[in-house]
Scaffold this active site. Structure first.
Site, PDB file in Angstrom:
ATOM      1  N   ARG A  34      -5.571   1.479   1.079  1.00 48.06           N
ATOM      2  CA  ARG A  34      -4.715   2.321   1.917  1.00 48.06           C
ATOM      3  C   ARG A  34      -5.076   3.797   1.853  1.00 48.06           C
ATOM      4  NH1 ARG A  34       0.975   1.833  -1.448  1.00 48.06           N
ATOM      5  NH2 ARG A  34       1.455   3.977  -0.925  1.00 48.06           N
ATOM      6  N   ARG A  52      11.501   6.063  -5.917  1.00 41.27           N
ATOM      7  CA  ARG A  52      10.214   5.870  -6.608  1.00 41.27           C
ATOM      8  C   ARG A  52      10.352   6.509  -7.990  1.00 41.27           C
ATOM      9  NH1 ARG A  52       8.000   6.731  -1.087  1.00 41.27           N
ATOM     10  NH2 ARG A  52       6.663   4.963  -0.604  1.00 41.27           N
ATOM     11  N   GLU A  57       5.168  -6.868  -1.292  1.00 41.09           N
ATOM     12  CA  GLU A  57       3.992  -6.019  -1.060  1.00 41.09           C
ATOM     13  C   GLU A  57       2.712  -6.830  -1.119  1.00 41.09           C
ATOM     14  OE1 GLU A  57       4.692  -1.868  -2.938  1.00 41.09           O
ATOM     15  OE2 GLU A  57       5.329  -3.315  -4.424  1.00 41.09           O
ATOM     16  N   ASN A 109       3.232  -0.502   3.103  1.00 41.60           N
ATOM     17  CA  ASN A 109       2.005   0.251   2.774  1.00 41.60           C
ATOM     18  C   ASN A 109       1.058  -0.649   1.986  1.00 41.60           C
ATOM     19  OD1 ASN A 109       3.558   2.306   3.785  1.00 41.60           O
ATOM     20  ND2 ASN A 109       4.048   3.189   1.798  1.00 41.60           N
ATOM     21  N   CYS A 128      10.638  -0.649   3.580  1.00 39.15           N
ATOM     22  CA  CYS A 128      10.605   0.714   3.021  1.00 39.15           C
ATOM     23  C   CYS A 128       9.222   1.339   3.121  1.00 39.15           C
ATOM     24  CB  CYS A 128      11.093   0.719   1.579  1.00 39.15           C
ATOM     25  SG  CYS A 128      10.050  -0.242   0.487  1.00 39.15           S
ATOM     26  N   HIS A 149     -11.022  19.414   2.690  1.00 34.62           N
ATOM     27  CA  HIS A 149      -9.725  18.980   2.170  1.00 34.62           C
ATOM     28  C   HIS A 149      -8.592  19.766   2.817  1.00 34.62           C
ATOM     29  CE1 HIS A 149     -11.548  16.947  -1.594  1.00 34.62           C
ATOM     30  NE2 HIS A 149     -11.453  16.141  -0.563  1.00 34.62           N
TER      31      HIS A 149
HETATM   32  C1  PEP Z   1       4.873   0.314  -0.070  1.00 32.55           C
HETATM   33  O1  PEP Z   1       3.898  -0.171  -0.664  1.00 32.55           O
HETATM   34  O2  PEP Z   1       5.098   0.150   1.142  1.00 32.55           O
HETATM   35  C2  PEP Z   1       5.847   1.136  -0.811  1.00 32.55           C
HETATM   36  C3  PEP Z   1       6.946   1.578  -0.240  1.00 32.55           C
HETATM   37  O3  PEP Z   1       5.521   1.463  -2.081  1.00 32.55           O
HETATM   38  P1  PEP Z   1       4.536   2.678  -2.473  1.00 32.55           P
HETATM   39  O4  PEP Z   1       4.148   3.361  -1.209  1.00 32.55           O
HETATM   40  O5  PEP Z   1       5.286   3.544  -3.421  1.00 32.55           O
HETATM   41  O6  PEP Z   1       3.392   1.943  -3.128  1.00 32.55           O
HETATM   42 MG    MG Z   2       3.836  -0.133  -2.864  1.00 37.21          MG
END
Ligand code: PEP
Ligand code: MG
Length: 856
Positions: free
Chosen positions: A742, A578, A708, A731, A779, A471
């Site tokens: 992810r 966030r 998303e 993401n 974002c 880790h």
């Molecule tokens: C994303 O999913 O790209 C995002 C910005 O939200 P989070 O990373 O907080 O899930």
């Molecule tokens: Mg997200």
């Protein structure tokens, strides 16, 4: 021959109002899948034994208990609904499995007020778990008094000899050959232990003549099961057969580990491929030490020797109850710290790091570890002594294992051990502020210390233990600090201040480096530092391409402290706040007032006229909240997540919306909803927003959505009629498009937002939303990726919301680009076949728009 029947009377274990089982809001009980019985809405808080019997199961979470009577009848008492998710918080068992109890004896005490506010329901189910032994079950109605009124009158089948009690009959699986390449390491152990916890039976995992508790991660890990070893699952109890079948299947399939193929058997005594350390290169130069590359990069610096701090504890305790309380308080505080750390990392969108500390939370709750500590306390030892010993015993057990992966988890256990010990003793174990240019040298650093390292002072890490999979290595990579592990222990004797070159790409540490060698490296570092300074100096200038297209560069932030840094770095507002940071690492939800004060302060810090987009609470899936228990789901990323949580618990969302609406008076605030997948979801949350605005007498604020989920990108044109703006969360969009978690350690490298399928969805969103004049931002993490910036511009997004440190470089890069060239690049990227091909396009100077090195 007529069957002889007898009756068993069970007293009420709690005082309160009885409820028919059918009305319990849990299908497992309502459909009597567990058995027949009744439910009680309790008014007191100690669950009593309703009959004489033996405690045959009591999970570590302490929320349920099963008694077996002399007649072999198993009476399961389950306090509350979904209370297993409380992980023991609020429950204080008074007995343990194997104890004999009499009617009226206390079994579990619980915090009525705490659980009433933290769980779905306190309805307590009393059911006969082995209903095949029962002819009928008569239930009391109305109010009942604990230990006085008869709750259930059970008529038993009796055909002479009662079958032997379930627990005496062990159900044993066939031998299972472990297919996992690295044996039963932490991840499969966690999968198995969690699965075992879902059964009431006692379950053990057996290898050779050794048996361990299958509910304990560390006990499974300590069994040191290599690939190819044969194990058996042994279960005793009401659901033993089901447990054995399920666990055996999951084990044979590799407990969710990727790419498991049936292993050749037998191999109980063989060594896993990872267990033999790679042969060490033998340097002939005494100034060259060899190690394993744990985090790539090149560093020059001065040795700083880090020594582990030993915390002294007194052995004798000051009374068993007092010491138990002390340990419980320290464990609760450690949970709080880890949850807060996890929250910070989530706020920084760093799920891989957050997962490390989530694993630490699991370790603190490990039943075996707690049992060792508890038994030492029961023998009169102090909480500190008991805990130190328990953690050290477990860590040593792991460290002694032949399997490298498992042995490395010993460091996590030491880390957790030290955290709790520091809370117990008040000794501050935080590392000192290291001098600039330090190359830290240690036997081992803990994950907690590594996560807290200041990149501007620590240039490299060099440890004699650990490896590339530890880790600490993962954390070092994410901090971009070059690190070497497994270095010759001679390094521990190198005097502090010695100038060294740490080449983690080559796996070497050069002592007493020549001034020429140091100079070459320092010059390269200076060039990149110079570029960074130039970018920072021009950070306040707008980001306009060479041919005149302006792109807004905003910041992704996770709290007030971040907000105060935006303007200095040239951020033009906040594209993503966030808001989870306000909700995580605490025992209850923040009030409207608390939220309002925070949003107001952030709006003021961002400054007038600059956008502040507040994303509503985005929890669930990988971001759990203790006070918002979401029932365990098979696929949490596809379950109650993001806006779905707010729709299911509207009071939480409405409180947040009111706080946001009130903050609009202090800045250019707008609201954004996460994980929107259907138009109905958007309509429902917008209706709530309008209602709350009306009740406050303020105009509704602009409402945008995060894109998303592929469904939302595909229907962007329809969403554009109702959403005021769009922010593409690449993401999540990437993980849902590719169906790859992810945070998955093995898949991480493939979860690339530059995959053409993801780029196509981004382009589709832009084409769908722009005709209605909606602003579209990105974002997700690719907005800060220099390889992605020209492509995103070419696709036509209006703004990029990026991590704070990336703002100056992203702006500088945009200033160096031509929009028309970016458009041509984007066309080629959209037609590419893979993320690698896209990345190659960006790296190709002929395909790339004008001078793209400003951001690096
Ligand atoms: C994303 O999913 O790209 C995002 C910005 O939200 P989070 O990373 O907080 O899930
Ligand atoms: Mg997200």
């Amino acid at each position: 021959m007529a069957e002889m029947m007898s009756q068993l009377k069970i007293l009420s274990p709690l005082s309160g109002q009885t409820w028919p089982l059918e009305r319990v809001p849990d299908p497992v009980f309502a459909q009597k899948l567990v058995g027949d019985g009744v439910s009680i809405d309790p008014t007191d808080a100690v669950l009593l034994a309703g009959c004489d019997g033996e405690v045959v199961s009591l999970p570590a979470t302490g929320h349920a208990v099963t008694l077996r009577t002399r007649e072999g009848i198993e009476v399961l008492m389950h306090v509350g609904i979904d209370t297993v998710t409380m992980k023991g918080a609020g429950f204080h068992p008074r007995v343990k499995p194997g104890d004999t109890v009499h009617a009226g004896d206390p079994l579990i005490a619980f915090d009525l007020d705490f659980l009433a506010t933290h769980t779905k329901s306190l309805l307590t189910q009393v059911v006969i778990a082995n209903s095949d032994r029962v002819v009928s079950c008569e239930r009391a109605g109305g109010c009942v008094s604990a230990g006085k009124d008869i709750l259930l009158t059970v008529t038993l089948k009796s055909d002479g000899a009662a079958p032997p009690p379930a627990e005496t009959v062990a159900v044993i699986s066939e031998a299972i050959v472990i297919p996992n390449a690295s044996g039963l390491h932490a991840r499969p152990a966690a999968v198995l232990a969690n699965l075992a916890k879902s059964f009431a039976s006692t379950i053990t995992l057996q290898m050779g003549d050794r048996q361990v508790n299958a509910r304990s991660i560390t006990a499974i890990m300590a069994l040191d099961v290599p690939r190819g070893a044969k194990v058996q699952v042994v279960a005793r109890g009401v659901d033993a057969r089901a447990a054995v079948e399920k666990l055996a299947r999951v084990l044979a399939d590799g407990c969710g580990d990727e790419g498991c193929v049936p292993a050749p058997a037998p191999a109980t005594t063989t060594t896993s491929p990872l267990s033999a350390p790679p042969p060490r290169r033998q340097p002939t130069d005494p100034n060259l030490l060899i190690g394993v590359a744990a985090s790539p990069g090149l560093a020059v610096g001065e040795v700083f020797q880090v020594r582990r701090m030993e915390i002294d504890v007194a052995e004798p305790g000051e009374g068993v109850d007092a010491e138990r309380r002390r340990l419980a308080a320290a464990l609760a505080a450690a949970h709080g710290q880890l949850a807060a750390l996890r929250a910070q990392l989530h706020a920084k969108a760093d799920p891989a790091k957050a997962a490390i500390f989530a694993a630490h939370e699991e370790l603190i709750s490990d039943p075996d570890l707690l049992e060792i500590a508890e038994s030492a306390i029961a023998k009169g030892k102090s909480a500190g002594f008991a805990w130190k010993k328990a953690a050290a015993t477990h860590a040593d057990r792991l460290a002694a294992l032949r399997n490298e992966l498992l042995a490395q988890r010993a460091n996590d256990l030491r880390d957790v051990g030290q955290r709790v010990l520091s809370l117990l003793t008040g000794v501050d174990v935080r590392p000192p502020a290291y001098p600039p240019n330090s190359v830290l040298v240690a036997e081992e650093l803990t994950p907690s210390d590594t996560a807290a390292l200041d990149r501007s002072r620590v240039s490299g890490i060099c440890t004699t233990r650990g490896g590339a999979t530890s880790h600490v290595a993962i954390l070092a990579r994410s901090l971009e600090i070059p690190a070497l592990a497994g270095v010759d222990p001679a390094v521990l004797d190198v005097p502090g201040g010695t100038v060294v070159i740490l080449d983690a790409n080559d796996g070497t540490l050069r002592l007493h480096a020549s001034s020429e060698a140091v100079a070459v490296i320092r010059r390269a570092q200076e060039r990149s530092e110079l570029r960074r300074r130039e970018n920072t100096a021009r950070a306040l200038e707008p980001a306009i391409t060479l041919d005149g297209r302006r792109i807004e560069v905003l910041a992704n932030i996770g709290g007030l402290e971040d907000a105060t840094r935006i303007a200095g770095l040239g951020g033009e507002g906040v594209g993503l706040l966030r808001s989870e940071f306000l909700f995580m690492g605490r025992r209850d939800a923040p009030t409207e007032e608390e939220q309002f004060e925070t949003y107001k302060a952030i709006a003021e810090a961002v400054g007038p006229g600059r956008p502040l987009i507040i994303r509503t609470l985005d929890v669930g899936g990988d971001k759990p909240l203790d006070y918002l228990p979401i029932p365990k789901e098979d696929n949490p990323f596809l379950g109650e997540r993001g806006v779905r949580v707010g729709l299911d618990r509207p009071e939480i969302l409405r409180t947040q919306l009111r706080a946001i609406l009130r903050a609009t008076a202090f800045g250019k605030v707008s609201v954004m909803f996460p994980m929107i997948a259907t138009l109905n979801e958007l309509r429902d949350v917008k209706a709530m927003l309008c209602e709350e605005a009306a009740s406050l007498g303020v105009p509704p604020v602009a409402a945008g959505i995060m894109v998303e989920v592929p469904a939302t990108a595909i229907m962007a044109a329809q969403f554009a009629r109702e959403a005021n703006f769009f922010s593409i969360g690449t993401n999540d969009l990437t993980q849902y498009t590719l169906a790859m978690d992810r945070g998955h350690p093995k898949l991480a490298r493939q979860v690339d937002g530059l995959t053409p399928s993801v780029l196509t969805l981004i382009a589709h969103t832009v084409r769908g939303a722009q005709p209605l004049g909606r602003r579209i931002g990105v974002c997700g993490a690719i907005a800060s990726d220099p390889g992605a910036v020209p492509i995103l511009l070419g696709i036509g997004v209006d703004e990029l919301s990026v991590s704070l440190p990336a703002i100056p470089a992203v702006k500088a890069q945009i200033r160096s680009l031509r929009f028309d060239e970016c458009q041509r690049l984007a066309e080629r990227a959209l037609a590419a076949e893979s993320a690698q091909e896209v990345r190659a396009l960006v790296a190709d100077p002929h395909a790339q728009p004008t001078s793209g090195n400003a951001g690096s």
